[in-house]
Design an enzyme around this catalytic site. Structure first.
Site, short mmCIF file in Angstrom:
data_model
loop_
_atom_site.label_atom_id
_atom_site.label_comp_id
_atom_site.label_asym_id
_atom_site.label_seq_id
_atom_site.Cartn_x
_atom_site.Cartn_y
_atom_site.Cartn_z
N SER A 1 -7.77 2.97 5.22
CA SER A 1 -7.63 3.56 6.55
C SER A 1 -8.96 4.15 7.02
CB SER A 1 -6.59 4.67 6.51
OG SER A 1 -7.11 5.75 5.75
N LYS A 2 -8.98 4.48 8.30
CA LYS A 2 -10.17 5.09 8.88
C LYS A 2 -10.48 6.40 8.15
CE LYS A 2 -11.23 7.36 13.20
NZ LYS A 2 -12.35 8.09 12.66
N ARG A 3 -9.40 7.09 7.75
CA ARG A 3 -9.59 8.36 7.03
C ARG A 3 -10.34 8.17 5.72
NH1 ARG A 3 -4.96 11.78 5.30
NH2 ARG A 3 -6.30 13.41 4.49
#
Ligand code: GLU
Length: 522
Positions: free
Chosen positions: A277-279
């Protein structure tokens, strides 16, 4: 009607022309998993002499983000994956933006109602919300399906007169697929093999919304048919939609020309479980998008591979090896090599873990392969931004000399800034360790020696320097270290005599003199 020429594909033709599509929804920046889907579609099309189509699936107006389509196209162009057909690229099945094809879908949805595969549903969003929250409070999930549909407000549960009355009165309705009861739907996925779903657990998906727009499922299947798509290659998250799509082909009577399906494995987090994910990228300091993206609402900027200094070839290469391998030890593959070697049967079923260090490694390999002239051309704009006044010849020399120390173009500055600006400070630790009471005398003599050198080339300077050291009985290593401090400001850098050569005689001597003035005697 846009039934394009390729719809001639049928069992009667011995060999269908391969046609694949990349069909993103413009809801934001493209995740690298989406980029990999585009890449595998591209490679499959090229390998099989077929067509690679870009179709923009923008029927969900609530999630539509205006800038996203341009972003998608720019990402494809950056990677060299140029569509044969698509918005802005033309093609026989235009338009390729679903919002521009919206008149097409209503007829298909009605056709399914007529044949009994779909029905009108009049339930209001408020009513459905109420049913959802009621179910939730009872610890259950509400589903509009074969178990509930007869208790709800639709053309199956209401009388024909009532249905006609509501439609006549202009009451809004959606069209839902009537999922058959207890049927096994089997499909041969080219990556996963045979997959079977039983329809008992599946809900009656909306095909056509009350706003006059089709949902993804209807538009996707209708367009794949009209665009004569032969192979659907898409992410694993679409696997649950497969039984509905297969049944839609059956319902329309298009099973003979139904595309073959391949569902690509997920790209997994570097550590732990689940999809990258972007996280993960934010936390560990790597991009998950091909290009940087500025969120139009919040103004938040997400980093991109391009802006982080990746070469598109390296990005493509690392993406290709996330879930596919050529069956050999070869890891560095150009787009041409990938095209020649690509096949879906080498795509793995399980997810592939993303390794940010390996991503850097790929960039490094491509950087090392590039000639110094090309690296120099890429470095010049960065030097220009820093107001560095230099010559291309020097930049080429620097690139040649320090490329082994670099993974990215931006590393050249960190590794070689002293080639372009004289040190203004000197590394204190290095000075404390190396600068001896005799250093000023030694370096003054070296500056003098250097001034007399006629052929300013590394090997010549080195021999003169060594002879001089022997003659004086000075410690070669010690003097070299202090000389390095004068020239680069610390103890880093490549071969000292190459540094002297690239700096030039005048600059080398000037730096020695300047250091002698600035560094206090111990
Ligand atoms: N519009 C879907 C997406 O955003 C396409 C899925 C498919 O390829 O069928 O990924």
């Amino acid at each position: 009607m846009v039934l394009c020429i390729f719809a001639a594909n049928s069992k009667t033709m011995t060999q269908k022309r391969v046609r694949v599509r990349f069909a993103p929804s413009p809801t934001g920046p493209l995740h690298m998993g989406g980029m990999r889907t585009a890449l595998f579609n591209y490679l499959f099309a090229r390998k099989n002499g077929g067509d690679f189509i870009l179709r923009i699936e923008d029927t969900d107006q609530t999630r539509y983000v205006h800038q996203a389509e341009d972003y998608i196209v720019e990402s494809l162009k950056w990677c060299g994956l140029i569509p044969d057909e698509g918005p802005g690229f033309g093609g026989p099945c235009a338009p390729y933006r679903q919002s521009e094809r919206k008149e097409i879908y209503a007829d298909y949805a009605r056709q399914l109602v007529k044949s009994g595969w779909a029905y009108y549903s009049f339930d209001t969003p408020e009513e459905l919300d109420r049913l959802r929250s009621e179910a939730e409070s009872a610890g259950a999930l509400f589903s509009y399906d074969q178990h509930t549909r007869m208790k709800l407000c639709n053309s199956l549960s209401l009388s024909r007169e009532e249905v006609n009355r509501r439609i006549g009165a202009g009451e809004p309705y959606a069209i839902r697929f009537k999922m058959p009861e207890n049927v096994d739907v089997t499909n041969e996925d080219l990556i996963r093999g045979s997959v079977t779903f039983n329809t008992r657990e599946l809900d009656d998906k909306v095909l056509f919304k009350s706003d006059g727009m089709p949902t993804y499922h209807l538009a996707n299947v209708v367009d794949d048919h009209l665009m004569a798509i032969t192979h659907v290659i898409r992410g694993e998250e679409w696997l649950p939609s497969l039984p509905l799509h297969v049944l839609l082909y059956r319902a329309f009577g298009w099973e003979d020309t139904m595309p073959e399906f391949s569902h690509l494995p997920l790209i997994l987090k570097p550590h732990g479980k689940g999809k990258l994910s972007k996280r993960d990228g934010d936390q560990m300091g790597f991009p998950v998008f091909p290009l940087a993206w500025k969120d139009p609402e919040t103004g938040e900027i997400s980093r991109g591979y391009r802006e982080d200094g990746y070469f598109p070839e390296a990005f493509i290469n690392l993406l290709a090896l996330l879930g596919w391998n050529p069956g050999t030890e070869q890891e560095i593959l150009s787009l041409e090599e990938l095209t020649a070697q690509f096949s879906l049967d080498r795509v793995v079923k399980s997810g592939s873990r993303f390794d940010p260090e390996k991503a850097r490694w790929f960039n490094r390999q491509y950087l090392q392969q590039k000639p110094a002239q090309e690296l120099a051309r890429l470095l010049v704009p960065l030097l220009y931004e820093k107001n560095i006044d230099t010559t291309l010849a020097r930049v080429v020399d620097v690139c040649e000399e320090i490329k082994v120390r670099c993974d990215f173009i931006s590393d050249f500055w960190e590794q070689g800034h002293y080639f372009f600006t004289a040190p203004s400070t000197y590394d204190e630790k290095a000075v404390a360790k190396r600068w001896k009471p005799e250093t000023p005398e030694e370096l003054t003599a070296i500056a003098c020696l250097f001034e007399s050198v006629e052929t300013w080339e590394a090997p010549v300077v080195k021999v003169l320097f060594s002879d001089f050291m022997n003659e004086k009985g000075w410690n070669f290593g010690n003097v070299m270290n202090t000389l390095r401090i004068c020239l680069v400001g610390g103890n880093q850098g490549p071969d000292l005599f190459r540094i002297c050569e690239i700096l030039g005689k005048q600059e080398t001597v000037a730096r020695i003199k300047s250091a002698l003035l600035k560094i206090p005697n111990p």
